[in-house]
Design an enzyme around this catalytic site. Sequence first.
Site, short mmCIF file in Angstrom:
data_model
loop_
_atom_site.label_atom_id
_atom_site.label_comp_id
_atom_site.label_asym_id
_atom_site.label_seq_id
_atom_site.Cartn_x
_atom_site.Cartn_y
_atom_site.Cartn_z
N ARG A 50 0.84 -1.21 0.00
CA ARG A 50 0.00 0.00 0.00
C ARG A 50 0.88 1.25 0.00
O ARG A 50 0.59 2.23 -0.67
CB ARG A 50 -0.97 0.00 1.20
N TYR A 95 -15.91 15.90 -15.98
CA TYR A 95 -16.40 14.53 -15.91
C TYR A 95 -17.49 14.43 -14.82
O TYR A 95 -17.36 15.03 -13.75
CB TYR A 95 -15.22 13.61 -15.56
N ASP A 115 -7.17 18.05 -15.17
CA ASP A 115 -7.43 16.67 -15.60
C ASP A 115 -6.99 16.58 -17.07
O ASP A 115 -7.60 17.19 -17.95
CB ASP A 115 -8.93 16.37 -15.44
N LYS A 137 -8.38 5.46 -19.67
CA LYS A 137 -8.75 5.90 -21.01
C LYS A 137 -7.56 5.76 -21.97
O LYS A 137 -7.19 4.66 -22.31
CB LYS A 137 -9.28 7.33 -20.95
C1 LIG Z 1 -13.28 8.55 -17.01
C2 LIG Z 1 -12.85 9.87 -16.55
C3 LIG Z 1 -12.61 10.11 -15.20
C4 LIG Z 1 -12.85 9.05 -14.13
O1 LIG Z 1 -11.92 8.03 -14.21
P1 LIG Z 1 -12.20 6.49 -13.77
O2 LIG Z 1 -10.94 5.82 -14.18
O3 LIG Z 1 -13.41 6.03 -14.53
O4 LIG Z 1 -12.42 6.51 -12.30
C5 LIG Z 1 -12.16 11.37 -14.84
N1 LIG Z 1 -11.96 12.33 -15.75
C6 LIG Z 1 -12.19 12.14 -17.07
C7 LIG Z 1 -11.95 13.25 -18.04
C8 LIG Z 1 -12.65 10.91 -17.50
O5 LIG Z 1 -12.88 10.72 -18.80
#
Ligand SMILES: *Cc1c(COP(=O)(O)O)cnc(C)c1O
Length: 382
Positions: A46, A98, A170, A195
Site C-alpha cells: 500500500r 467529468y 485533468d 482511457k
Molecule cells: C473517465 C474519466 C474520469 C474518471 O476516471 P475512472 O478511471 O473512470 O475513475 C475522470 N476524468 C475524465 C476526463 C474521464 O474521462
Amino acid sequence: MKKGTRLIHSGSETSDQTGAVSTPIYQSVVFAQTDATTYGQWVYSRNGNPTRAILEKTIADLEGGESGFAFSSGMAAISVSLLLFGVGDHIIMSRDVYGGTYRIGQELLPRYGIEVGFVDAADIKQIEGSTRPNTKALYFETPSNPLMKITDLRRTAAWAQEHGIITICDNTFMSPYLQRPLASGIDIVVHSATKYLGGHSDCLAGLVVTSNKELAERVKFMQSTLGAVLGPQDSWLIMRGIKTLKVRMEQQQYTAALLAEWLGTQPGIAEVIYPGLPGHPGRDIHLSQADGFGGMLAFRLKDGETARRFVNGLRLITIASSLGGVESLVSIPSAISHSSLTGEQGQQAGVTPELVRISVGLEDPEDLKADISQALQSIRGT
Ligand SMILES: *Cc1c(COP(=O)(O)O)cnc(C)c1O
C-alpha cells in the site's frame, strides 16, 4: 529524447537484474526485512510496490513532473487531489467536467466543509470573479468533457500563482503525448489512465503528477492512508498501454479530425464540436498549449429523441460510457456520464439530451463513416 521515444523507454532503466525487457510484476504485498528494527526500500505494497513505482516514475517523466502516484481509478486519483483541502477552504471547479468529478464537487466536498463554486473555466473572467479570500484551488479539464471547451493554461496558471491558488488539471483527454500542463505552470495533473494511457478498455487506473515537493508529500500521505492504490498487474497493463500511446493517439486524432469535418456536411447534424475545427472558439489557445486535437468529438442532433434513436441505430460503434480505447464508443453524456447534473444544471452547462459524444477508435475511417451514415439515414427515414 523526443516524446514518442520517451513513451517506450521511460521507466525501463529500472528493470531488474535478469535483464527482462518487460517490467516484472511484483505480485507481493509485503517485503522481508533483513533486520527486526530496520526497513529496506520496500515494506508493504500500500505504501509502495516496485511495479507500481515504475509506472509512477514513468508518468512523472512523461508529464515533465517530479513525482507520480498511481491509484485504483481516475476517481480515486481525483478524490485524493481534492481531499488535499479541508474545512473552510473554497475550490473553484469547472462546470463542464467529468460527471463523477462534478458529483465530488457538488455532493462530497461540502460534507467535509469544503465550499465549491462552479464556473465556465474557459472564461478567465468567471474564474477571477468567483475568487474569494479562502479560495485554495482551481480544478478543470482542457479540452473539457464533453463540450471540448479550452482553458488557457499559461494565463490561468499565472493568475493562480499570483493569488496562491493551486491549479489541478485533468489531462485525460489529451494524455501527456499531446499536452503537458505542468510545463505551463499548472501544479497538479490528474488522469483517468483507464482511457488513453491504458487504451484498451480493460483496466481502471488513475494517476497524479506534480513537481511541487510539498504537494507531493501530501498526495503520498493521502495515497498510503486512504489506500486506493493501483495493483501490480494493473500497473503493468497501464505501462504496456503507454508503449503504444503514440501510434494510437496519432491514428485516433487523424480519424477524429476527418469525421469532424465530414459530420459538418451531413444533414441532420446541428453542430459539430471538435477543437480542431476552424470555427472552434478555443482552437488557437489549444494549439498554443497542445500538440494535437485528440480523438474525442461531440455533435448535436435535432433533439434528445433523435439523438437516442441515432445512437441506438449504430451497429459498429459501441454504446458505452468510456473513451480512449481502441474501439469507437458512443454515448449521450446527459443520460450517462453527466446524469448527476439536474436538467437545469445540464442546460446551464450545455450538456443537453441532443448532445452525442464519440470516442474515435482505431477502426478504418470508412467503416465508421458508413456506420454513422446508416444511423443518420434511419432517423431520417421515420
Ligand atoms: C473517465 C474519466 C474520469 C474518471 O476516471 P475512472 O478511471 O473512470 O475513475 C475522470 N476524468 C475524465 C476526463 C474521464 O474521462
